[in-house]
Design an enzyme around this catalytic site. Sequence first.
Site, mmCIF file in Angstrom:
data_model
loop_
_atom_site.group_PDB
_atom_site.id
_atom_site.type_symbol
_atom_site.label_atom_id
_atom_site.label_comp_id
_atom_site.label_asym_id
_atom_site.label_seq_id
_atom_site.Cartn_x
_atom_site.Cartn_y
_atom_site.Cartn_z
ATOM 1 N N GLU A 59 6.041 42.578 -20.874
ATOM 2 C CA GLU A 59 4.794 43.066 -20.281
ATOM 3 C C GLU A 59 4.728 44.594 -20.272
ATOM 4 O O GLU A 59 3.699 45.182 -20.660
ATOM 5 C CB GLU A 59 4.658 42.538 -18.847
ATOM 6 C CG GLU A 59 3.581 43.209 -17.999
ATOM 7 C CD GLU A 59 2.166 42.999 -18.494
ATOM 8 O OE1 GLU A 59 1.262 43.710 -18.020
ATOM 9 O OE2 GLU A 59 1.953 42.132 -19.379
ATOM 10 N N HIS A 112 4.284 46.169 -23.654
ATOM 11 C CA HIS A 112 2.901 45.981 -24.093
ATOM 12 C C HIS A 112 2.001 47.049 -23.478
ATOM 13 O O HIS A 112 1.134 47.616 -24.157
ATOM 14 C CB HIS A 112 2.425 44.584 -23.695
ATOM 15 C CG HIS A 112 0.984 44.317 -24.022
ATOM 16 N ND1 HIS A 112 0.443 44.547 -25.261
ATOM 17 C CD2 HIS A 112 -0.041 43.843 -23.249
ATOM 18 C CE1 HIS A 112 -0.846 44.225 -25.253
ATOM 19 N NE2 HIS A 112 -1.159 43.810 -24.045
ATOM 20 N N HIS A 141 -10.333 38.800 -23.132
ATOM 21 C CA HIS A 141 -9.458 39.940 -23.460
ATOM 22 C C HIS A 141 -9.065 39.915 -24.941
ATOM 23 O O HIS A 141 -9.088 40.953 -25.622
ATOM 24 C CB HIS A 141 -8.210 39.894 -22.569
ATOM 25 C CG HIS A 141 -7.345 41.111 -22.666
ATOM 26 N ND1 HIS A 141 -7.792 42.377 -22.382
ATOM 27 C CD2 HIS A 141 -6.049 41.257 -23.034
ATOM 28 C CE1 HIS A 141 -6.808 43.250 -22.549
ATOM 29 N NE2 HIS A 141 -5.748 42.596 -22.958
ATOM 30 N N HIS A 177 -0.794 32.837 -35.938
ATOM 31 C CA HIS A 177 -2.098 32.221 -35.693
ATOM 32 C C HIS A 177 -3.069 33.249 -35.108
ATOM 33 O O HIS A 177 -4.234 33.328 -35.514
ATOM 34 C CB HIS A 177 -1.918 31.047 -34.736
ATOM 35 C CG HIS A 177 -3.104 30.145 -34.613
ATOM 36 N ND1 HIS A 177 -3.612 29.420 -35.670
ATOM 37 C CD2 HIS A 177 -3.903 29.844 -33.555
ATOM 38 C CE1 HIS A 177 -4.647 28.709 -35.275
ATOM 39 N NE2 HIS A 177 -4.862 28.964 -33.992
#
Length: 299
Positions: free
Chosen positions: A58, A61, A123, A275
Site C-alpha cells: 500500500e 503504491h 477508481h 488482465h
Amino acid sequence: MHKRLKIYGILTSIGLLIVLLQGALVTKTGSGEGCGATWPLCFGEVIPVNPAIETIIEYSHRIVSGLVGAMVIILAIWSWKQLKHMRETKFMAIAAVALIIFQGLLGAGAVVFGQSKAILALHFGISAMSLASVVLLMILAFEDGKPKQIAPKVTRGYKAFFFFVITYCYAVIYTGAYVKHTDSALACAGFPLCNGMIFPGLTGPMGVQFLHRVAGITLAILLLILMMWTISSFRNELVLVWTSIIAFILIILQMITGISVVFTQNDILSIGLLHALIISILFSNLAYMAMVLLRKSTK
C-alpha cells in the site's frame, strides 16, 4: 522535434502503467488498509517501522503514485507550452491533470473515510482514463512536425458506432473493477457456464460475475464488428485498420486472461495483473482512435 518531450512522455506513460498495476495489486492482495486510516503518512510515520507485506504494498503504491502524479503535471505543462498549436493539446493537458488529481483524491478518500464498492470500482476506471490522456499527449508530441496530420475520412454511422463502442468499453472496465472490489472473481466456477447454469441470475456475487462475463463477450463481438467494418469499408485508412485489429487482439487476450483467472482459482498473481493491464491498454488504443476520428478530414 521534441525529442526530450517524447522520451518524457514515454516514461510518464510507463510510470502510469506501473501505478495502475500497483493499484490492481493492492486490490488483489487486500492491502487497501495496509496503512490503516491514515493518509498521506502510514500509521502516522513517514517510513513505517517493521511493516507487514500489506503495508509495503500500500505505501509503495502511494509513493509511486505521488511521484508519477508530479510527472503527469509536468508533462501537461510542458505539452501545453510546446504543442499549444495542436488542437487537442490543451484539452488533453487539462484532462491529464484533472484525472490524476481526482484519482489521488479517490484513493485518499477511500483510506481516510472509507467508500462503497461502487466508488472504489470507479477508481480503476479513472486510472484507465488517466493513462489514455497521458498516452495521447505523448502521441501528439510524436505527431508534431509531420507533413500531414492523421485525420481519416469515415461515415457518420461508423463514427456513431465507434463512440458507442468506446463508451461501452468503459462500462465493461467498471464492471470488471466492481468484480474485484466485491470479491466476485470466483463466484462462477467454470466457463462458459456459471456453476453449471446458463443463467444464474443477476443478484449477489454470481450475478456480478455473470454480468461482467456477458458484458465482456458483448464487447468482443462489438470490436469484431468494428474491425470487420473498418477493413471492409476503410481499408485505405491504415491507422484505423491497425488500431481496430489491435483492439480485437487485445480483447481476445483479455478474455483469455479472464478465463484463466477462473480456472486457476485466481491463485496466479501475474494473470490477474495482466488482465488489468490489457484492458487499460485497450482503452488507450480506442482513445487514440477517438482522437483521430474527431479531427476534420482534409481529403
